[in-house]
Structures are given as C-alpha cells and as structure tokens.
Design a protein around this motif. Structure first.
Motif, mmCIF file in Angstrom:
data_model
loop_
_atom_site.group_PDB
_atom_site.id
_atom_site.type_symbol
_atom_site.label_atom_id
_atom_site.label_comp_id
_atom_site.label_asym_id
_atom_site.label_seq_id
_atom_site.Cartn_x
_atom_site.Cartn_y
_atom_site.Cartn_z
ATOM 1 N N GLU A 139 35.357 -12.081 -23.324
ATOM 2 C CA GLU A 139 35.622 -10.279 -23.895
ATOM 3 C C GLU A 139 36.061 -9.758 -21.799
ATOM 4 N N PHE A 145 30.908 -2.214 -27.586
ATOM 5 C CA PHE A 145 31.607 -2.806 -28.072
ATOM 6 C C PHE A 145 32.441 -2.445 -29.821
ATOM 7 N N ILE A 151 36.106 -7.084 -30.300
ATOM 8 C CA ILE A 151 35.448 -8.422 -31.363
ATOM 9 C C ILE A 151 36.578 -9.402 -31.477
ATOM 10 N N ASN A 190 29.587 -19.945 -29.685
ATOM 11 C CA ASN A 190 29.927 -17.869 -29.710
ATOM 12 C C ASN A 190 28.539 -17.754 -28.957
ATOM 13 N N THR A 196 25.962 -15.830 -27.147
ATOM 14 C CA THR A 196 25.599 -14.762 -27.488
ATOM 15 C C THR A 196 23.625 -13.588 -27.318
ATOM 16 N N TRP A 222 28.263 -8.170 -32.592
ATOM 17 C CA TRP A 222 29.031 -9.466 -31.958
ATOM 18 C C TRP A 222 29.458 -9.784 -33.061
ATOM 19 N N THR A 274 30.919 -12.838 -24.343
ATOM 20 C CA THR A 274 30.797 -10.909 -23.470
ATOM 21 C C THR A 274 31.374 -11.041 -22.271
#
Ligand code: NAI
Ligand code: MG
Length: 350
Positions: free
Chosen positions: A131, A159, A164, A184, A186, A198, A239
């Motif tokens: 991101e 965020f 997202i 993902n 995280t 998120w 992220t």
C-alpha cells in the motif's frame, strides 16, 4: 506508430548510472517492437535541492502529469537531510498522482544463486503489493520538547476504508491472474486498531474473490517464511512500511537489492505511474560505474507493460534472464561486469 511521452528522473547517486541504462534498454525495445519514446529529463532530487532549495521545480507536478509514465532512479545524498527525499520527492509523487499501488516482483532470475541455498526459480516467484499512499508513512506526527527529559515524538498511522479497499482489489485481481493465492501480511495482534481494521476490510474484499485462496500472516512469521519457505507466496499484500522492509528482504533472496524492480501504479490511469528500482541512491558505490542496473531495467519493463507494450516488456525480461543465465553479473553478485557492460549484454540479447 505509437508514441509515448516518458519523463525521466535520474535522481541522485547511482540513479545517474542505472536510469540511462534502463532507458537505453527501453529504446532498444522500442526500435525492435515499433513504437517511439518521447523523452524529457527532469534533474530533480537532493542535488537539485542543494542548488534550488526544493527537490522539484515549481509547477513540476502539473508538467509531469502530462506524461504517459515516469522512469525514476532514486533520491538522497549523504550531505542532505535524509528526512527530505521521501517527503519532498518520492512520497510527493506517489500521493499527488494517486499511485496507491507499489507493485514489487520478487522473482529469482535464471542463473542467479539465491542466498537460500536450496531454492531455485520455481521457489522464488511472487509479488509484493505494498500500500503506497497511507499507513505508517503519512508523516502525521510531531516532536515536542526534544531536548527536555520529557521530550516526546509521535507518528500516527492512517488507514482508511477506501485506501484499504482499493489496494485489496488490486491484490486479489493480481492473484487471479497468477496462482490465485493472496497472503495479507499484517500485525493485527498488536496493532489492534489500524491493522485490525486493515484485516477486517481486506476480509470483506476477500469474500468477493472466492476463487482466490486468502491467508493472513503476521509480519514476524512472514520474514521467517520469506527465507525458509518462499514458495508458499504468490501475492503478498501489506502496508506501506511493512512492504518497504519486506521488499529489501525480497531483494536479498533474489541475490541482490539491485535486482528488485517496482511500479508505483495508479491503476485508473488518471495520473502517470512511476517505475523505479526498490533500492536507494547507494552513495557508497555511486560514480564507480559498478551499480547493478537490472532492477532499473526490469522497472523499465514494468513501465512498458503498464503502457500496453506487453511484448516489448516480456522481451526485456527474457533478455535479462538470458544475461544472468550467461553469468553476467556485477560486483553485488560476485561478478566483475560494469553497469554499462550489463546494459549492453541485455540489449544484445534483446
Ligand atoms: P540503498 O538501497 O541505496 O543501499 C543499500 C546497500 O545496497 C548499499 O550497500 C548499496 O551499495 C547496495 N545497493 C543498492 N542498490 C544497488 C545496486 N543497484 N547495485 C549494487 N548495489 C546496490 O539504501 P541506503 O544506503 O539505506 O540509502 C541510501 C540513500 O538512498 C538514502 O539517502 C536513502 O534515503 C535513499 N533511498 C531512496 C529511495 C528512493 O528514492 N526511492 C529508496 C531507499 C533509500
Ligand atoms: Mg525501501
């Protein structure tokens, strides 16, 4: 014949060596595949800042907007405050042009020995989707009373549901075109507000892609798995800061940071996208002509793919693999080839 307007920003340090190499390979591909690149150079970066007091010229964003794409090296010089390059150039372009995707392939090139001694090209082949517009890097914070015993500093991550959602759609759609696995990465077990949200939003999006296998993995476990089991990854969504860090680990398992390519992509095409290697300006080797240009060359291939010249992009990637499988490496991979020798070897194979 199609003509594309390309803005070229070498930036600082080895950017001045590898961007010309990357552009030369793009031009060779253009000649072969029958399209034209209309190039304009912008001398932006930390060097420009030393002379003009800013990283870009006034009105530069308006000017850059008119291009089909931007080929960029890296910015930053040891003598310039290192809080500035990201703020005044890289992140400024990424956010001003809604380049909310940072697309970073991690793919072992043919003939390259990964430091992971049992892994081959079949095992190391995934894409980090970082991101690129929000998260930890929004620079929302302050330093208070720095010299006092009660001095304090904050950086508050941001965020958003919209932010997202859009990056998640990009990652799932990329997975649909690949091996249909999305991880993902995280840290929602400790970042219980931002990264929990998120995860929640990503899981809502996951429900719209039942054909893609979705998995959640914590960043600490992911770092170990990048080294021990890279073959389990296909698309890795993460992220802004976690993706920045994981990308260098991705470069390392490819054998060098100098092999890492990336696109800062605005998928809607409302603004130009920007293509750059994953590394920085490498002041420790700048000016010696020994920087590995492969990450820049593969970034040029991503640029061509983005503007629709997919055959030319594939040909560059193939030429790079033919070069590495011939054992043509720079000092970062135990070889002795210069930046320009590697460039020429890729062009010859193209
Ligand atoms: P770096 O990525 O420039 O270098 C790290 C190490 O990798 C160095 O030993 C360097 O020689 C080596 N390396 C990097 N690219 C290479 C290549 N193509 N061929 C061979 N070796 C290569 O990171 P560092 O040293 O932390 O930062 C240097 C400057 O770059 C700083 O000012 C930093 O802020 C800036 N930077 C800029 C970025 C950008 O413009 N997007 C991204 C990362 C750092
Ligand atoms: Mg980085």
């Amino acid at each position: 014949m199609n003509t594309y307007k390309i803005a070229v920003v070498n930036g600082d340090g080895i950017g001045n060596e590898i961007v010309p190499a990357g552009f030369a390979v793009m031009e060779a591909a253009a000649a072969k595949f029958g399209f034209t690149l209309q190039r304009e150079d912008f001398p932006f970066g930390a060097g420009y800042y030393k002379a003009h007091g800013d990283f870009i010229a006034p009105g530069a964003l308006e000017q850059l907007k008119k291009f089909d794409a931007i080929l960029f090296g890296a910015v930053g010089l040891p003598e310039v405050d290192d809080r500035l390059p990201f703020k005044l150039f890289t992140n400024l372009i990424r956010t001003s042009f809604n380049q909310y995707v940072n697309h970073r392939p991690v793919k072992l090139l043919q003939g390259v020995l990964s430091p992971l001694r049992t892994k081959t090209e079949k095992d190391i082949d995934f894409v980090i989707v970082r991101e690129n517009n929000e998260g930890e890097f929004v620079q929302n914070g302050r330093i208070l009373y720095p010299d006092e015993p009660y001095g304090l500093a904050t950086d508050t991550s941001v965020f958003t549901r919209a932010g997202i959602t859009r990056i998640a759609h990009y990652a799932f759609q990329l997975a649909q075109k690949r091996r249909k696995h999305m991880t993902n990465v995280t840290k929602s077990n400790t970042m219980i507000h931002t990264l929990y949200y998120w995860d929640t939003v990503i899981e809502e999006v996951a429900a719209q892609y039942p054909d893609v296998v979705y998995r959640k993995m914590y960043i600490d476990a992911a770092t170990a798995n990048f080294v021990l089991r890279p073959e389990i990854f296909d698309v890795v969504l993460t992220t802004n800061m976690l993706g920045d860090i994981l990308s260098d680990l991705g470069g390392a398992i490819m054998g060098s940071l100098g092999f890492g390519s990336s696109g800062n992509i605005n998928p809607e095409g409302d603004f130009p996208s920007m293509f750059e290697p994953i590394h920085g300006s490498a002041p420790d080797i700048a000016g010696k002509g020994i920087a590995n240009p492969v990450g820049q060359i593969l970034s040029a291939a991503l640029l061509l793919e983005h503007i629709g010249e997919t055959a030319a992009a594939a040909a560059i990637t193939a030429a790079v693999n033919a070069t590495t499988s011939a054992g043509i490496f720079g000092a970062d991979n135990g070889g002795s080839h210069s930046t320009n020798q590697i460039r020429d070897a890729v062009i010859a194979r193209l």
